[in-house]
Design an enzyme around this catalytic site. Structure first.
Site, PDB file in Angstrom:
ATOM      1  N   GLN A 149      -6.890  -3.368 -24.253  1.00 36.75           N
ATOM      2  CA  GLN A 149      -6.461  -4.190 -23.108  1.00 36.75           C
ATOM      3  C   GLN A 149      -5.929  -3.309 -21.980  1.00 36.75           C
ATOM      4  OE1 GLN A 149      -3.549  -6.902 -24.753  1.00 36.75           O
ATOM      5  NE2 GLN A 149      -5.081  -8.206 -25.746  1.00 36.75           N
TER       6      GLN A 149
ATOM      7  N   VAL B  78      -6.537  -0.128 -21.125  1.00 40.81           N
ATOM      8  CA  VAL B  78      -7.460   0.692 -20.339  1.00 40.81           C
ATOM      9  C   VAL B  78      -8.395  -0.148 -19.469  1.00 40.81           C
ATOM     10  CG1 VAL B  78      -7.345   2.597 -21.986  1.00 40.81           C
ATOM     11  CG2 VAL B  78      -9.238   0.962 -22.135  1.00 40.81           C
TER      12      VAL B  78
ATOM     13  N   SER C 147       0.814  -1.223   0.000  1.00 44.84           N
ATOM     14  CA  SER C 147       0.000   0.000   0.000  1.00 44.84           C
ATOM     15  C   SER C 147       0.849   1.274   0.000  1.00 44.84           C
ATOM     16  CB  SER C 147      -1.077  -0.029   1.080  1.00 44.84           C
ATOM     17  OG  SER C 147      -0.561   0.332   2.314  1.00 44.84           O
TER      18      SER C 147
ATOM     19  N   ARG D  28      -8.123  -0.398 -14.233  1.00 46.28           N
ATOM     20  CA  ARG D  28      -8.957   0.721 -13.820  1.00 46.28           C
ATOM     21  C   ARG D  28      -8.316   1.644 -12.804  1.00 46.28           C
ATOM     22  NH1 ARG D  28     -13.722  -3.422 -12.747  1.00 46.28           N
ATOM     23  NH2 ARG D  28     -11.811  -4.560 -12.225  1.00 46.28           N
TER      24      ARG D  28
ATOM     25  N   ARG E  53       0.891  -8.634 -17.031  1.00 48.22           N
ATOM     26  CA  ARG E  53       1.160  -8.346 -18.428  1.00 48.22           C
ATOM     27  C   ARG E  53       2.581  -8.701 -18.857  1.00 48.22           C
ATOM     28  NH1 ARG E  53      -3.892  -8.071 -20.676  1.00 48.22           N
ATOM     29  NH2 ARG E  53      -5.149  -6.472 -19.680  1.00 48.22           N
TER      30      ARG E  53
ATOM     31  N   GLN F  69      -6.254   9.663 -24.253  1.00 46.36           N
ATOM     32  CA  GLN F  69      -5.992   8.950 -25.495  1.00 46.36           C
ATOM     33  C   GLN F  69      -6.361   9.811 -26.693  1.00 46.36           C
ATOM     34  OE1 GLN F  69      -7.795   5.060 -25.715  1.00 46.36           O
ATOM     35  NE2 GLN F  69      -6.713   4.507 -27.592  1.00 46.36           N
ATOM     36  N   GLN F  70      -5.545   9.703 -27.749  1.00 50.21           N
ATOM     37  CA  GLN F  70      -5.850  10.406 -29.000  1.00 50.21           C
ATOM     38  C   GLN F  70      -7.216   9.963 -29.515  1.00 50.21           C
ATOM     39  OE1 GLN F  70      -3.993   9.198 -32.697  1.00 50.21           O
ATOM     40  NE2 GLN F  70      -3.298  11.298 -33.037  1.00 50.21           N
ATOM     41  N   SER F  71      -8.032  10.942 -29.908  1.00 47.07           N
ATOM     42  CA  SER F  71      -9.393  10.644 -30.337  1.00 47.07           C
ATOM     43  C   SER F  71      -9.472  10.463 -31.841  1.00 47.07           C
ATOM     44  CB  SER F  71     -10.318  11.794 -29.924  1.00 47.07           C
ATOM     45  OG  SER F  71     -11.574  11.640 -30.554  1.00 47.07           O
TER      46      SER F  71
ATOM     47  N   ARG G 293     -14.226   5.700 -39.280  1.00 46.11           N
ATOM     48  CA  ARG G 293     -13.229   4.876 -38.583  1.00 46.11           C
ATOM     49  C   ARG G 293     -13.717   3.482 -38.218  1.00 46.11           C
ATOM     50  NH1 ARG G 293     -13.183   6.027 -32.223  1.00 46.11           N
ATOM     51  NH2 ARG G 293     -15.247   6.927 -32.057  1.00 46.11           N
TER      52      ARG G 293
END
Lengths: 227, 227, 227, 227
Positions: free
Chosen positions: B76, B78, B55, B81, B168, B87-89, B141
């Site tokens: 994956q 995101v 902690s 949580r 990961r 993030q680029q849109s 897109r």
């Protein structure tokens, strides 16, 4: 897109109202809950809702089965971190046929539809070739279009749902996640009306817009938004 | 893929060690921090790390600029949580040229590469046609391949990074997010070695595997994993 | 009460502004950050702040050392779940002398002060007796008054800090956590003014009150609130 | 201490198992759920539980009414951040009579009990004096003992419950929160046995201890722990 309610907290309005009352009473939550009928609970929830005291709403939880949304939409959805997700894996499940979400703007244009459907079919064909060549499904899928359909189980509590509805029912959100949010709101309104009677973007809830660039077409009510 | 460290908590090891000590001392965190040099802090962190008391690791925060990962990988990513993302849109930024991640399995196969690159180019061409027809970028897109490149800024604290690395960097994770995790571990090891000296999947950290179906090739050390 | 800033994200305004810009640009976060000086970053953050787009604020993190708040106050504090805490343990640390927070309302009343200080001393005496009888410290402390002093290390990101300030700088919050929030706001304003120039309860930020029962004495500005 | 289950996700085992299956199937969650009876769901959950794949457990939610735990215990409890709490407020509710939790170690010692009960009564008397002098209840309560009783409504999902049980049923946790955890485990075992059949500290779940200083008295089974 198909959205169903798999499960939800039973008697949610009374649970939430009892939890809220506990903070200001010297009684057990159980006795408070027993003392509340649906009408009293509703009145009390309306008061909490108006004054923005949403923390007791967290005690009510809703689980949805969502089928046939695009991976565009699911990527936006899972950005809501105060929620739980189980999603169909493209690593393990083979994508046997073309299943792609056709945006309404494309569907409304014959030439665009032709381009779109041909491209989606070609992408899936290339995917299938890679799988046939022995490549891992998890790598072949790099060719699948963003619009490819996916399935999820989603759980949110009523407080997060209010937050989700405030952002995703706004006209500034993309049409697909707005469609999803609308289906979710319809479902929870049916089983817990007093928890969600006042829910949606700022225009509906507060009568004002907080966006830097308002859309200019505020909703007048939840009913208009769901129509 | 390019991963850089944009920012991190300065003097992170001493901050974390002081916070951990505070729990068992009658002294201020400031005086505890002043009494710790890098060596004492390291020894204490190694103890926390081994006993799983993570902690206090939450007090150290790391911000990464990630460029050129696929939307497969970002979807994956995101799902973690306890982290922050920008993030680029694809709703607002037009995708002007083909930028797609080529999986190594595909790159290693001439026929597969040809199929892949042609399909990616064709998908982008169809996207461009839709945009030229006046359709919204956010809808065009839906045709872009899952492997399309994206950019993010990601912030995680050291506790969540340990958790992220444990999942990961396991061989069961997909190669792209493993590559990303490896880059992130290299970067944080360079600036906060004592926070991350023992980090990675269960084989590295505990010497055992918790997976239902182990890969059969456990890593012997962090060094092997990063090699 | 003593509150110090132990650590924070360096260059926080530029990090946050670069992350926010990334969403709408086709450039790396690093190049965006290099293109921003303090003035440009400030202007952009003011825009985000006004339009309520707080998610990039999560990339900036602040760690505080808090000493001498009561366990009443710490119990309220740790209810903020999007934050990290390390707290001095009464299970392991013996409480050697009387250290209790005296509420201003009590301090301003001679009779009340006498009652309060005598009762606090008596409670500590009973605690010490139990420890001397060989009882565990963790059980003897059941007698210590709620006002007993504690220490914590607290980390919050700038988004959560805005939320914390909106709730805890409102006159409806208790005086002690308001004092704490005020100290925290002073500290972050000193190191990251453009992140916090518009922060506090709804009266300060929006010019209106959302409480069901308003206090009737809205703050006109951050300055008034900090005075 | 009294702990009751106010509400929980109906049919929780089947909901969780269907969500878990969705990840690896090409079928809707609804059809997967319909295809699962209690026995199949149980077998599948046992598999998830053993392999540590807990994320689908988040779809099942449990709401408890907790009455008569001390503020020592509630302060520990609310440190679990992936949960929802509504707690009786000492700011608004007047504490009319002495209601304090007597630790078993104190109860087992006649001299300690006398000291404890006299001190608790004296503290409440001082509190009542301050209230009679016109001081706010929220300030007078600074004199109430840490052991003072409180009430909460608590909601946790099954994943967080597993985590909570792993930490708080360990003999290293304090007796009161262990008692609370034991009551909670009994209640959820009664309504969702297959979700919690293997739950508790590491000694029970993995047969090994991860603590830096093991207690030396590992539990052999959930049954022993609950006995």
């Amino acid at each position: 897109m198909s959205v169903r309610l798999l499960a939800h907290t039973p008697d949610a309005a009374r649970v939430v109202a009892a939890a809220a009352r506990l903070c200001y009473s010297d009684a057990t939550a159980l006795s408070l809950m027993e003392g509340l009928d649906e009408t009293k609970a509703s009145a009390f929830l309306a008061h909490l809702n108006r004054s923005g005291h949403f923390s007791p709403f967290e005690h009510a939880s809703f689980t949805f089965a969502v089928d046939g949304i695009s991976r565009v939409c699911s990527h936006q959805l899972v950005r809501h971190r105060l929620a739980s997700y189980s999603q169909q894996s493209q690593r393990y499940v083979e994508m046997g046929s073309v299943r792609v979400v056709l945006p309404p703007s494309v569907a409304g244009d014959a030439e665009a539809s032709r381009v779109f459907l041909e491209a989606a079919a070609a992408a899936h064909e290339a995917y299938a070739k890679l799988v046939a060549l022995g490549l891992p499904k998890e790598d072949a899928r790099y060719l699948l279009p963003h619009g490819w359909e996916t399935r999820l189980v989603v759980t949110m509590n009523a407080r997060e749902l209010h937050h989700f509805f405030s952002l995703r029912l706004c006209r500034r959100a993309q049409w697909e996640i707005r469609d999803l949010a609308r289906e979710m709101l319809r479902l929870v309104l049916a089983v817990a009306p007093s928890l969600f009677s006042l829910s949606g973007p700022s225009c509906v809830v507060r009568g004002t817009c907080g966006e830097a660039r308002p859309c200019g077409r505020p909703y007048a009510s939840v009913e208009e938004l769901l129509a």
